[in-house]
Design a protein around this motif. Structure first.
Motif, PDB file in Angstrom:
ATOM      1  N   UNK A  67       0.813  -1.219   0.000  1.00  0.00           N
ATOM      2  CA  UNK A  67       0.000   0.000   0.000  1.00  0.00           C
ATOM      3  C   UNK A  67       0.845   1.267   0.000  1.00  0.00           C
ATOM      4  N   UNK A  68       2.128   1.165   0.288  1.00  0.00           N
ATOM      5  CA  UNK A  68       2.994   2.332   0.419  1.00  0.00           C
ATOM      6  C   UNK A  68       3.815   2.557  -0.847  1.00  0.00           C
ATOM      7  N   UNK A  69       4.088   3.801  -1.131  1.00  0.00           N
ATOM      8  CA  UNK A  69       4.980   4.195  -2.214  1.00  0.00           C
ATOM      9  C   UNK A  69       6.384   4.312  -1.603  1.00  0.00           C
ATOM     10  N   UNK A  70       7.124   3.224  -1.613  1.00  0.00           N
ATOM     11  CA  UNK A  70       8.381   3.148  -0.889  1.00  0.00           C
ATOM     12  C   UNK A  70       9.443   4.095  -1.453  1.00  0.00           C
ATOM     13  N   UNK A  71       9.501   4.268  -2.776  1.00  0.00           N
ATOM     14  CA  UNK A  71      10.512   5.153  -3.359  1.00  0.00           C
ATOM     15  C   UNK A  71      10.359   6.583  -2.846  1.00  0.00           C
ATOM     16  N   UNK A  72       9.136   7.079  -2.874  1.00  0.00           N
ATOM     17  CA  UNK A  72       8.889   8.436  -2.400  1.00  0.00           C
ATOM     18  C   UNK A  72       9.130   8.535  -0.900  1.00  0.00           C
ATOM     19  N   UNK A  73       8.706   7.526  -0.172  1.00  0.00           N
ATOM     20  CA  UNK A  73       8.908   7.520   1.278  1.00  0.00           C
ATOM     21  C   UNK A  73      10.397   7.529   1.620  1.00  0.00           C
ATOM     22  N   UNK A  74      11.177   6.719   0.917  1.00  0.00           N
ATOM     23  CA  UNK A  74      12.625   6.675   1.148  1.00  0.00           C
ATOM     24  C   UNK A  74      13.256   8.022   0.817  1.00  0.00           C
ATOM     25  N   UNK A 161      -0.425   7.098 -13.323  1.00  0.00           N
ATOM     26  CA  UNK A 161      -0.597   6.831 -11.898  1.00  0.00           C
ATOM     27  C   UNK A 161      -0.416   8.142 -11.151  1.00  0.00           C
ATOM     28  N   UNK A 162      -0.961   8.204  -9.960  1.00  0.00           N
ATOM     29  CA  UNK A 162      -0.992   9.449  -9.205  1.00  0.00           C
ATOM     30  C   UNK A 162       0.418   9.935  -8.863  1.00  0.00           C
ATOM     31  N   UNK A 163       1.306   9.047  -8.474  1.00  0.00           N
ATOM     32  CA  UNK A 163       2.649   9.447  -8.045  1.00  0.00           C
ATOM     33  C   UNK A 163       3.433  10.101  -9.184  1.00  0.00           C
ATOM     34  N   UNK A 164       3.376   9.517 -10.386  1.00  0.00           N
ATOM     35  CA  UNK A 164       4.063  10.112 -11.529  1.00  0.00           C
ATOM     36  C   UNK A 164       3.437  11.439 -11.927  1.00  0.00           C
ATOM     37  N   UNK A 165       2.102  11.513 -11.896  1.00  0.00           N
ATOM     38  CA  UNK A 165       1.421  12.764 -12.234  1.00  0.00           C
ATOM     39  C   UNK A 165       1.794  13.863 -11.248  1.00  0.00           C
TER      40      UNK A 165
END
Length: 179
Positions: A67-74, A161-165
């Motif tokens: 459920x987590x976006x690990x790249x952004x979190x890191x 996807x939301x993260x790339x946008x």
């Protein structure tokens, strides 16, 4: 417990990384397994009970981890703590495109980070360590960002996807971040 403490100190001194997150997830699975073994023994349950609930616990942990976006979190964690930890610039460049807005730094921030990283390791060890120079980091980051900004508008709706946008919106709104 010693693995958890060691992992905490690795994160405290060297930041967040995939394998450190993996160790945390493994420790959660191990704790669930130990609790289920204790429950099996105290309630006099079968091995099938233990296997079924262990698999369910592992499945829940994997689903929750997805459920987590690990790249952004890191990237966000490491950049938020860059004054306190050794930031591995090579590793930051391998994060996904969605982390680009979070790993961008000005020249002054890169120089300060370079000096801090050298102070953390010490000059003797730092000179022997395969460390990416901030100028090289800046060039590769600009190339990656330019490639992302050029190719993102050409993507189809199925690739959205939301993260790339969000990364594209932030990078286009703050175009001067990488200059």
């Amino acid at each position: 417990a010693s693995v958890a403490v060691r992992n905490y100190w690795y994160i405290h001194h060297f930041g967040l990384a995939y394998k450190r997150i993996g160790v945390i997830l493994f420790l959660l699975a191990a704790l669930a397994g130990l609790w289920l073994v204790m429950r099996k023994v105290t309630l006099l349950r079968s091995s099938f009970y233990l296997t079924r609930w262990n698999l369910l616990a592992a499945y829940v942990i994997v689903v929750c981890a997805s459920l987590f976006d690990w790249d952004t979190l890191i990237a966000r964690y490491n950049m938020a703590h860059k004054q306190d930890i050794f930031v591995e610039l090579n590793f930051l460049l391998f994060l996904d495109e969605k982390a680009l807005p979070y790993i961008a730094m000005s020249d002054a921030e890169l120089a300060a980070l370079h000096a801090h990283n050298e102070a953390v390791l010490g000059t003797d060890r730092f000179n022997r360590f395969p460390y990416l120079h901030p100028n090289t980091y800046r060039e590769v980051l600009q190339q990656n960002t330019g490639r992302f900004l050029a190719t993102y508008p050409e993507r189809s709706w199925r690739e959205w996807n939301w993260a790339d946008a969000n990364a594209f919106d932030v990078l286009t709104a703050n175009g001067d971040v990488l200059k």
